[in-house]
Design a protein around this motif. Structure first.
Motif, PDB file in Angstrom:
ATOM      1  N   THR A 111       0.835  -1.195   0.000  1.00  0.00           N
ATOM      2  CA  THR A 111       0.000   0.000   0.000  1.00  0.00           C
ATOM      3  C   THR A 111       0.871   1.247   0.000  1.00  0.00           C
ATOM      4  N   LEU A 112       0.261   2.388  -0.337  1.00  0.00           N
ATOM      5  CA  LEU A 112       1.009   3.639  -0.351  1.00  0.00           C
ATOM      6  C   LEU A 112       1.521   3.976   1.044  1.00  0.00           C
ATOM      7  N   ARG A 117       6.187   4.881   4.630  1.00  0.00           N
ATOM      8  CA  ARG A 117       6.952   4.571   5.849  1.00  0.00           C
ATOM      9  C   ARG A 117       8.333   4.000   5.515  1.00  0.00           C
ATOM     10  N   LYS A 118       8.386   3.171   4.481  1.00  0.00           N
ATOM     11  CA  LYS A 118       9.665   2.569   4.109  1.00  0.00           C
ATOM     12  C   LYS A 118      10.617   3.607   3.531  1.00  0.00           C
ATOM     13  N   ARG A 119      10.115   4.470   2.624  1.00  0.00           N
ATOM     14  CA  ARG A 119      10.976   5.472   1.994  1.00  0.00           C
ATOM     15  C   ARG A 119      11.475   6.504   3.003  1.00  0.00           C
ATOM     16  N   LEU A 120      10.655   6.800   4.003  1.00  0.00           N
ATOM     17  CA  LEU A 120      11.066   7.745   5.037  1.00  0.00           C
ATOM     18  C   LEU A 120      11.872   7.065   6.137  1.00  0.00           C
ATOM     19  N   ASN A 121      12.151   5.778   5.944  1.00  0.00           N
ATOM     20  CA  ASN A 121      12.957   5.020   6.895  1.00  0.00           C
ATOM     21  C   ASN A 121      12.382   5.127   8.310  1.00  0.00           C
ATOM     22  N   THR A 161       1.018  12.520   6.905  1.00  0.00           N
ATOM     23  CA  THR A 161       0.407  13.003   8.146  1.00  0.00           C
ATOM     24  C   THR A 161      -0.066  11.861   9.043  1.00  0.00           C
ATOM     25  N   LYS A 162      -0.319  10.685   8.453  1.00  0.00           N
ATOM     26  CA  LYS A 162      -0.787   9.541   9.246  1.00  0.00           C
ATOM     27  C   LYS A 162       0.336   8.900  10.055  1.00  0.00           C
ATOM     28  N   CYS A 163       1.556   8.967   9.546  1.00  0.00           N
ATOM     29  CA  CYS A 163       2.662   8.278  10.218  1.00  0.00           C
ATOM     30  C   CYS A 163       3.733   9.211  10.766  1.00  0.00           C
ATOM     31  N   CYS A 164       3.635  10.504  10.458  1.00  0.00           N
ATOM     32  CA  CYS A 164       4.673  11.444  10.894  1.00  0.00           C
ATOM     33  C   CYS A 164       4.059  12.706  11.484  1.00  0.00           C
ATOM     34  N   ASN A 263       6.936  11.792  -6.868  1.00  0.00           N
ATOM     35  CA  ASN A 263       7.878  10.966  -7.619  1.00  0.00           C
ATOM     36  C   ASN A 263       8.788  10.169  -6.674  1.00  0.00           C
ATOM     37  N   PHE A 264       9.144  10.759  -5.558  1.00  0.00           N
ATOM     38  CA  PHE A 264       9.999  10.084  -4.582  1.00  0.00           C
ATOM     39  C   PHE A 264       9.329   8.835  -4.036  1.00  0.00           C
ATOM     40  N   PHE A 265       8.001   8.833  -3.982  1.00  0.00           N
ATOM     41  CA  PHE A 265       7.261   7.685  -3.458  1.00  0.00           C
ATOM     42  C   PHE A 265       6.669   6.812  -4.573  1.00  0.00           C
ATOM     43  N   GLY A 266       7.127   7.009  -5.801  1.00  0.00           N
ATOM     44  CA  GLY A 266       6.753   6.123  -6.887  1.00  0.00           C
ATOM     45  C   GLY A 266       5.390   6.325  -7.471  1.00  0.00           C
TER      46      GLY A 266
END
Length: 268
Positions: A111-112, A117-121, A161-164, A263-266
């Motif tokens: 999922t997006l 979460r993965k890209r933001l480590n 906003t949901k995870c950070c 683009n950073f998140f595909g």
């Protein structure tokens, strides 16, 4: 002779199925990481075994019923159309089982939210410039006329906003520009998700003011279009995302360059 061969083949398949069942039971009693791949392979073999056991028997029942009907009506002739229909039906069911197996072993698309979460480590705090990243406008002068949220970035922004803990910031020339930005964000639904409030949208009068905001907040990630600010903050911020069409030479290892936030998140 043909019937005897079919019966022998079915008996062989049944014995193979019984053998595979015993193997799976033994593996389940002594499960470890190396057994997982074996179980997956055996499960696939059992599935095909089950299809082989059920499809021929179902086909045979239809053929027996057809023969019985023909005998009761006084006809013992099997037409070419009946044989063709039986073959087409069996082929269709076999093709359906193949498609089911392919779907079963198809990799699940993340999922997006998981991608973000993965890209933001798994960073927990993010600061982000508005102009050129969240807004269509690229200068404070343009904000005096209007403020427009980029539709393509909205989905990513809401996931962040949901995870950070997200803070948005920008340099403006007057109070009216601030109001236009807040109204544009509100109309886009940015504040309805619960992860971002108006108090976390910060405004300043200079570029240095934005740098000061970032250093005070000490985020895990900062997102900006200004190469000078990105360079200045490289020593203090763990990760930075530089929004630019061209990657500057000699960038620090903790600075990532991309053409847009989405683009950073595909998403592009």
């Amino acid at each position: 002779m043909a019937d005897n061969s079919k019966e022998e083949f079915l008996n062989l398949i049944k014995r193979v199925g019984a053998f595979l069942t015993v193997k799976i039971s033994n593996l389940l009693r002594d499960l470890d990481s190396r057994s997982i791949g074996a179980i997956a392979g055996l499960a696939l073999a059992v599935f095909f075994t089950w299809r082989l056991l059920t499809l021929p028997s179902g086909t045979q029942r239809r053929q027996h019923k057809s023969s019985a009907g023909a005998t009761s009506s006084g006809s013992s002739t099997c037409t070419t159309a009946d044989v063709t229909c039986s073959k087409v039906s069996t082929s269709s069911e076999y093709s359906g089982s193949q498609n089911a197996v392919k779907e079963l072993f198809q990799p699940v698309k993340p999922t997006l939210g998981k991608i973000v979460r993965k890209r933001l480590n798994r960073g927990r705090k993010v600061t982000c410039q508005l102009l050129g990243v969240i807004l269509e406008e690229s200068s404070p002068e343009e904000l005096q006329k209007q403020a427009t949220v980029r539709p393509s970035v909205l989905e990513v922004l809401l996931e962040i906003t949901k995870c950070c803990d997200l803070y948005l910031m920008e340099r403006v020339l007057d109070d009216e520009s601030e109001k236009k930005v807040l109204v544009a964000l509100e109309d886009a639904g940015v504040f309805t998700s619960g992860g971002l409030v108006k108090d976390k949208v910060l405004f300043c009068g200079t570029e240095n003011g934005r740098t000061s905001f970032v250093r005070q907040l000490e985020p895990d990630w900062h997102i900006d279009t200004n190469p000078e600010i990105v360079t200045q903050l490289a020593r203090f911020i763990k990760y930075q995302l530089h929004i630019s069409a061209i990657k500057p030479e000699g960038s620090a290892s903790n600075i990532f360059t991309t053409t847009s936030l989405e683009n950073f998140f595909g998403l592009v």
